[in-house]
Design an enzyme around this catalytic site. Structure first.
Site, short mmCIF file in Angstrom:
data_model
loop_
_atom_site.label_atom_id
_atom_site.label_comp_id
_atom_site.label_asym_id
_atom_site.label_seq_id
_atom_site.Cartn_x
_atom_site.Cartn_y
_atom_site.Cartn_z
N ARG A 1 0.84 -1.20 0.00
CA ARG A 1 0.00 0.00 0.00
C ARG A 1 0.87 1.25 0.00
NH1 ARG A 1 -3.90 -0.92 5.01
NH2 ARG A 1 -4.64 1.17 4.42
N CYS B 1 -1.02 6.03 9.06
CA CYS B 1 -1.39 4.75 8.45
C CYS B 1 -2.52 5.02 7.46
CB CYS B 1 -1.78 3.73 9.52
SG CYS B 1 -3.14 4.26 10.60
#
Length: 291
Positions: free
Chosen positions: A184, A245
């Protein structure tokens, strides 16, 4: 009062519950990604540590924000945790039920309590899966608790905003660690939220949250191992550090790991990649497939 340990063992908790010798409140803070098909509250109703209360990360949040589970106001936090039977003298023990990692969302609640001035909070190392593997008691019964008065003392330094992070690209006032999985971060694996593409904030460094856990024991790595992890990512724990995050949950794993290395002043970019992707210009979304 001396600060409590950030991590407590399952044996320690089992002994404390059996002796009823301390003013504690156990809370289940299980939360799962939108793509998981799981519901932490439903699972809590089916099975939890006896006497535990459920802490809903999405409910105890700023409902005015367009982003999920952002920090609530001090008053909202006071009301919510007071309703769980938590006062300023309560030692709060937080756990979650993620079998894959051993720690996934409890650390977000640990950080939230600290952001509101309550340092008397610990995370159950290994969480509910370890508790169950050791054949400790569980329950499906709900337990009512008396509301307590909780007074929050919010510490703004615990939180970074979009503007803070944007300025930091040029002025480099703090190190920025992204706790998402490498795919990611690198823009190669999909994000779990619709309309959000992968990538990362320029200048950020990737330390996947799962790397702070022992892969076999599913407990937090030793301080020496954590220090090596930070060092291998060229993170200097003597300098300011902010963590990020996808939406501010797994970032707190890195904050907890740093705390275990005696760094207690880590801040969290609460909006994290979700806010950054939606608000930043394409040039500020490194490795992200541009529209």
């Amino acid at each position: 009062m001396n600060r409590v340990a950030a991590l407590v063992s399952t044996k320690w908790l089992a002994d404390i519950i059996a002796s009823s010798s301390k003013c504690i409140r156990v809370i289940d803070a299980s939360w799962h990604l939108p793509t998981s098909g799981r519901n932490g509250n439903v699972e809590f109703q089916q099975k939890h540590i006896p006497g535990a209360q459920f802490f809903d990360i999405d409910e105890c949040a700023d409902k005015r924000s367009p982003y999920g589970h952002m920090l609530p106001s001090p008053l909202e936090f006071e009301t919510y945790v007071g309703g769980l039977g938590i006062g300023n003298d309560t030692h709060v023990i937080v756990y979650d039920n993620n079998e894959q990692f051993g720690l996934f969302s409890a650390q977000r609640v640990w950080w939230t309590f600290r952001a509101f001035g309550h340092d008397n909070v610990s995370v159950l190392d290994g969480g509910f899966p370890k508790w169950c593997r050791e054949n400790n008691p569980t329950s499906s019964k709900s337990q009512s608790v008396s509301t307590k008065c909780f007074k929050a003392n919010f510490a703004p330094s615990f939180v970074k905003s979009f503007e803070d992070v944007k300025r930091n690209i040029n002025n480099k006032q703090f190190q920025l660690v992204d706790a998402r999985a490498a795919g990611r971060f690198q823009g190669k694996s999909p994000e779990p939220r619709p309309n959000i593409k992968p990538g990362h904030i320029p200048g950020s460094v990737n330390i996947p949250f799962m790397s702070v856990m022992d892969p076999d024991k599913k407990t937090m790595k030793t301080e020496a191992e954590l220090r090596q992890l930070f060092a291998s990512a060229n993170i200097d724990l003597s300098k300011p550090l902010t963590v990020s995050c996808g939406s501010g949950v797994s970032a707190c794993c890195i904050a907890l790991a740093a705390y275990q290395c005696s760094k207690e002043d880590v801040s969290v970019y609460d909006g994290s990649w979700t806010e950054w992707y939606l608000r930043a210009s394409p040039s500020d979304r490194t490795d992200c497939p541009h529209d």
